[in-house]
Design a protein around this motif. Structure first.
Motif, PDB file in Angstrom:
ATOM      1  N   ILE A  23     -48.834   4.998 -11.710  1.00 53.79           N
ATOM      2  CA  ILE A  23     -49.742   5.992 -11.550  1.00 53.79           C
ATOM      3  C   ILE A  23     -50.160   6.558  -9.974  1.00 53.79           C
ATOM      4  CG2 ILE A  23     -52.125   6.944 -12.066  1.00 53.79           C
ATOM      5  CD1 ILE A  23     -52.110   5.326 -14.567  1.00 53.79           C
ATOM      6  N   ARG A  24     -50.329   5.493  -9.312  1.00 53.79           N
ATOM      7  CA  ARG A  24     -50.301   5.855  -7.744  1.00 53.79           C
ATOM      8  C   ARG A  24     -49.292   6.480  -7.184  1.00 53.79           C
ATOM      9  NH1 ARG A  24     -53.045   0.735  -7.723  1.00 53.79           N
ATOM     10  NH2 ARG A  24     -51.082  -0.113  -6.602  1.00 53.79           N
ATOM     11  N   GLN A  25     -48.109   5.766  -7.812  1.00 55.65           N
ATOM     12  CA  GLN A  25     -46.669   6.483  -7.418  1.00 55.65           C
ATOM     13  C   GLN A  25     -46.602   8.137  -7.594  1.00 55.65           C
ATOM     14  OE1 GLN A  25     -43.428   4.181  -8.524  1.00 55.65           O
ATOM     15  NE2 GLN A  25     -44.129   2.264  -7.725  1.00 55.65           N
ATOM     16  N   LEU A  54     -55.953   7.610  -1.465  1.00 59.01           N
ATOM     17  CA  LEU A  54     -54.666   8.299  -2.096  1.00 59.01           C
ATOM     18  C   LEU A  54     -54.904   9.720  -2.606  1.00 59.01           C
ATOM     19  CD1 LEU A  54     -51.700   7.645  -2.363  1.00 59.01           C
ATOM     20  CD2 LEU A  54     -52.423   7.162  -4.735  1.00 59.01           C
ATOM     21  N   SER A  55     -54.393  10.699  -2.423  1.00 61.47           N
ATOM     22  CA  SER A  55     -54.098  11.918  -3.131  1.00 61.47           C
ATOM     23  C   SER A  55     -55.673  12.503  -3.115  1.00 61.47           C
ATOM     24  CB  SER A  55     -53.574  11.655  -4.374  1.00 61.47           C
ATOM     25  OG  SER A  55     -52.387  11.170  -4.445  1.00 61.47           O
ATOM     26  N   PRO A  56     -55.966  12.917  -1.858  1.00 57.65           N
ATOM     27  CA  PRO A  56     -57.431  13.537  -2.009  1.00 57.65           C
ATOM     28  C   PRO A  56     -57.674  14.892  -2.998  1.00 57.65           C
ATOM     29  CG  PRO A  56     -56.059  14.258  -0.015  1.00 57.65           C
ATOM     30  CD  PRO A  56     -55.649  13.015  -0.601  1.00 57.65           C
ATOM     31  N   ALA A 251     -41.613  11.190 -12.083  1.00 56.26           N
ATOM     32  CA  ALA A 251     -40.996  11.016 -10.769  1.00 56.26           C
ATOM     33  C   ALA A 251     -39.883  11.593 -10.292  1.00 56.26           C
ATOM     34  CB  ALA A 251     -41.083   9.430 -10.306  1.00 56.26           C
ATOM     35  N   GLY A 252     -39.003  12.096 -11.213  1.00 54.30           N
ATOM     36  CA  GLY A 252     -37.554  12.530 -11.028  1.00 54.30           C
ATOM     37  C   GLY A 252     -37.558  14.042 -10.568  1.00 54.30           C
ATOM     38  N   ASP A 253     -36.333  14.342 -10.459  1.00 52.75           N
ATOM     39  CA  ASP A 253     -36.046  15.714 -10.164  1.00 52.75           C
ATOM     40  C   ASP A 253     -36.116  16.529 -11.399  1.00 52.75           C
ATOM     41  OD1 ASP A 253     -35.408  15.118  -7.478  1.00 52.75           O
ATOM     42  OD2 ASP A 253     -33.158  14.840  -7.725  1.00 52.75           O
ATOM     43  N   ARG A 254     -35.732  16.276 -12.597  1.00 52.33           N
ATOM     44  CA  ARG A 254     -35.758  16.745 -13.844  1.00 52.33           C
ATOM     45  C   ARG A 254     -37.239  17.530 -13.861  1.00 52.33           C
ATOM     46  NH1 ARG A 254     -33.908  13.034 -18.425  1.00 52.33           N
ATOM     47  NH2 ARG A 254     -34.222  14.965 -19.621  1.00 52.33           N
ATOM     48  N   PHE A 255     -38.259  16.858 -13.802  1.00 47.21           N
ATOM     49  CA  PHE A 255     -39.641  17.241 -14.115  1.00 47.21           C
ATOM     50  C   PHE A 255     -39.955  18.405 -13.082  1.00 47.21           C
ATOM     51  CE2 PHE A 255     -44.286  16.661 -13.381  1.00 47.21           C
ATOM     52  CZ  PHE A 255     -44.704  17.464 -14.710  1.00 47.21           C
ATOM     53  N   ALA A 256     -39.628  18.250 -11.861  1.00 53.63           N
ATOM     54  CA  ALA A 256     -39.823  19.297 -10.848  1.00 53.63           C
ATOM     55  C   ALA A 256     -39.113  20.501 -11.021  1.00 53.63           C
ATOM     56  CB  ALA A 256     -39.338  18.759  -9.536  1.00 53.63           C
TER      57      ALA A 256
END
Length: 271
Positions: A23-25, A54-56, A251-256
């Motif tokens: 989740i942190r990743q 992490l991630s403010p 985490a991958g390009d497909r989601f973006a």
């Protein structure tokens, strides 16, 4: 439809070191709006400290837990979901049992973060049960608006496969009147909740997310359960390999690319 914003929140931060690391990743990559924390495991303090800087802009919530694990309040081993629902409906599990456990979970959250959670929801949707509703109102309704957490509202069938509609309708039954009751108490409600898919079958998460992103209404909350699989997770939960699958996709390009094609963005604390 373009310009839609929705929250993508990962449940179960703190369930195991591997789940927390995964989740942190995703938070570090900006692939989640936030995460709901389970504070009742031995590794909680270490996991919380790893999260603090992490991630403010991420929304860090409290994932209220009343089933299956060892409690913090002297309750002992928490009941299975069916036992919990039955106990609540029969009056055997009441506020005097639920409040100390949820207070202890909240105290462990605030001890590490030094603030209240950004939002509240429930592991296995237990926040819809009457004693938990009472606890939420008792602990948060009196706060200034700027300090009130938002609460995760009832579910929608939109975007879910038809085979899961009976489960969603059951949860909607548990949630009857919840959104209205929370708003009447002055607490913000976000939703509807989506993210239901047949996680027991491998390879379905990408398809489920593709459908959801294309059809969700603006402001929806989508739950997910990503994480790295470790021995602690395998000892504590049956939902294992699908977490790795979710992590890889998010985490991958497909989601973006999916978000870009749909004209959708992730909402969060800064929204």
């Amino acid at each position: 439809m373009t310009g839609r914003r929705f929250r993508l929140v990962a449940d179960d931060y703190g369930l195991s070191p591997g789940v927390s690391e995964g989740i942190r990743q995703l938070l570090d990559r900006g692939r989640l709006s936030g995460t709901g924390c389970m504070t009742l495991f031995p590794e909680w303090a270490e996991s919380a400290r790893a999260m603090r800087d992490l991630s403010p802009n991420a929304e860090i919530g409290l994932h209220l837990t009343l089933t299956d694990f060892g409690g913090l309040s002297g309750w002992g081993h928490l009941p299975h979901l069916k036992e919990l629902i039955t106990g609540v409906s029969r009056g055997a599990i009441t506020a005097d049992k639920v409040f100390p456990e949820l207070d202890a979970q909240l105290d462990r959250f605030t001890a590490e973060f030094g603030r209240l959670p950004a939002y509240l929801d429930g592991h296995q949707h237990v926040h819809f049960l009457a004693p938990v509703r009472q606890w939420i109102i008792a602990r948060f309704a009196h706060l200034p608006d700027a300090e009130k957490p938002w609460v995760r509202g009832g579910p929608t069938r939109k975007g879910a496969p038809a085979g899961l509609w009976p489960k969603i309708l059951f949860i909607r039954g548990l949630a009857t009147g919840f959104d209205r009751q929370m708003r009447a108490a002055g607490l913000p409600v976000k939703g509807p909740l989506a993210g239901f898919y047949a996680w027991q079958k491998p390879g379905l998460f990408a398809e489920a997310m593709t459908t959801l992103v294309r059809c969700l209404p603006d402001g929806a909350v989508v739950m997910c359960h990503p994480g790295l699989v470790d021995d602690a997770l395998r000892a504590r939960d049956v939902l294992t390999d699908s977490r790795a699958e979710e992590l890889e996709f998010l985490a991958g390009d497909r989601f973006a690319a999916l978000l870009d094609r749909a004209g959708a963005t992730l909402a969060g604390r800064a929204a």
